[in-house]
Design an enzyme around this catalytic site. Sequence first.
Site, short mmCIF file in Angstrom:
data_model
loop_
_atom_site.label_atom_id
_atom_site.label_comp_id
_atom_site.label_asym_id
_atom_site.label_seq_id
_atom_site.Cartn_x
_atom_site.Cartn_y
_atom_site.Cartn_z
N LYS A 1 0.83 -1.22 0.00
CA LYS A 1 0.00 0.00 0.00
C LYS A 1 0.86 1.25 0.00
O LYS A 1 0.66 2.16 -0.79
CB LYS A 1 -0.86 0.08 1.27
N ARG B 1 -9.66 1.61 8.49
CA ARG B 1 -9.29 0.23 8.78
C ARG B 1 -10.38 -0.50 9.54
O ARG B 1 -10.16 -1.62 9.98
CB ARG B 1 -8.03 0.24 9.64
N ARG C 1 11.16 -5.71 4.80
CA ARG C 1 10.78 -4.29 4.72
C ARG C 1 11.69 -3.44 5.60
O ARG C 1 12.03 -3.81 6.71
CB ARG C 1 9.33 -4.10 5.18
N ARG D 1 10.84 -1.77 11.25
CA ARG D 1 9.82 -1.37 12.22
C ARG D 1 9.70 -2.41 13.33
O ARG D 1 9.74 -3.60 13.05
CB ARG D 1 8.46 -1.22 11.52
N ARG E 1 -1.42 -8.70 13.34
CA ARG E 1 -1.94 -7.65 12.46
C ARG E 1 -2.77 -8.24 11.33
O ARG E 1 -3.78 -7.66 10.92
CB ARG E 1 -0.77 -6.80 11.91
P1 AMP Z 1 0.78 1.08 9.04
O1 AMP Z 1 1.96 1.99 8.98
O2 AMP Z 1 -0.32 1.50 8.14
O3 AMP Z 1 1.16 -0.36 8.87
O4 AMP Z 1 0.20 1.22 10.52
C1 AMP Z 1 0.97 0.80 11.64
C2 AMP Z 1 0.09 0.64 12.85
O5 AMP Z 1 -0.53 1.88 13.18
C3 AMP Z 1 -1.06 -0.33 12.68
O6 AMP Z 1 -0.70 -1.68 12.91
C4 AMP Z 1 -2.03 0.18 13.74
O7 AMP Z 1 -1.63 -0.22 15.04
C5 AMP Z 1 -1.83 1.69 13.65
N1 AMP Z 1 -2.78 2.27 12.66
C6 AMP Z 1 -2.47 2.83 11.47
N2 AMP Z 1 -3.57 3.25 10.83
C7 AMP Z 1 -4.61 2.94 11.64
C8 AMP Z 1 -6.02 3.08 11.54
N3 AMP Z 1 -6.60 3.64 10.46
N4 AMP Z 1 -6.78 2.65 12.59
C9 AMP Z 1 -6.22 2.11 13.67
N5 AMP Z 1 -4.91 1.92 13.83
C10 AMP Z 1 -4.10 2.32 12.82
#
Ligand code: AMP
Length: 216
Positions: free
Chosen positions: A13, A88, A127, A160, A171
């Site tokens: 993404k 999400r 990653r 990360r 996740r």
């Molecule tokens: P990402 O960088 O998109 O993989 O997001 C990393 C983490 O941030 C996720 O595993 C969630 O814990 C939190 N997170 C990111 N976007 C959201 C969202 N829209 N709703 C809830 N938690 C989020």
Amino acid sequence: MRIIILGPPGVGKGSEAEILVEQFNIPHISTGHIFRELFQQDSPLGKIAHEYIDRGELVPDDITNQIVRHRLSQPDAQNGFLFDGYPRSIPQAIALDQFLEEKGWQLDAVINIHADDELIVKRIGGRRICENCGRIYHIVNNPPKVENICDTCGGRLIQRDDDNEETVSKRLEIYHRQTEPVIDYYEQSGRVIHADGSQTIEKTNQDIMKALGEHH
Ligand code: AMP
């Protein structure tokens, strides 16, 4: 253009978003990136979010929606945006609909990038992310020009904390339970483009651009 990209963690993404925002000249809004920045800045909200992120859980909807509402009020978001990692959950999708309605805006496209869990688990180990600007790399599929150094800002590339095997499976489980229903939510209004995320970043981008062209 007002676009959202859905898909499981590690499907690409963020990488697709980085290309699309250049192509359409719109801001890239990644809620995950915003949360990580808030944490680095020692903000109280960032600290709360970090606890959820560390466990591989979703940050509560009210916090996430509040951050998105604020982000959407910024000047650069007035003429378009790309959401990467939001909404999400169904409550977030409903909140976004409400924000859009208040502004009199409509989404131009909902893009769903898909791939098997097995591929995702394999990929996510490679990653890397720039600790300074957040740009995403993969050690094999999308390496930086100089090992461990960001092409854009010269920052250090790191893994990360939540990209470890245990957190990734959590996740993924949460993705299937809470985020997948969001695809059906948008499908009901017939607005979803499906792209195969098991391909190269470039090929997936070509497919998305082609579908966006047919869409309009
Ligand atoms: P990402 O960088 O998109 O993989 O997001 C990393 C983490 O941030 C996720 O595993 C969630 O814990 C939190 N997170 C990111 N976007 C959201 C969202 N829209 N709703 C809830 N938690 C989020």
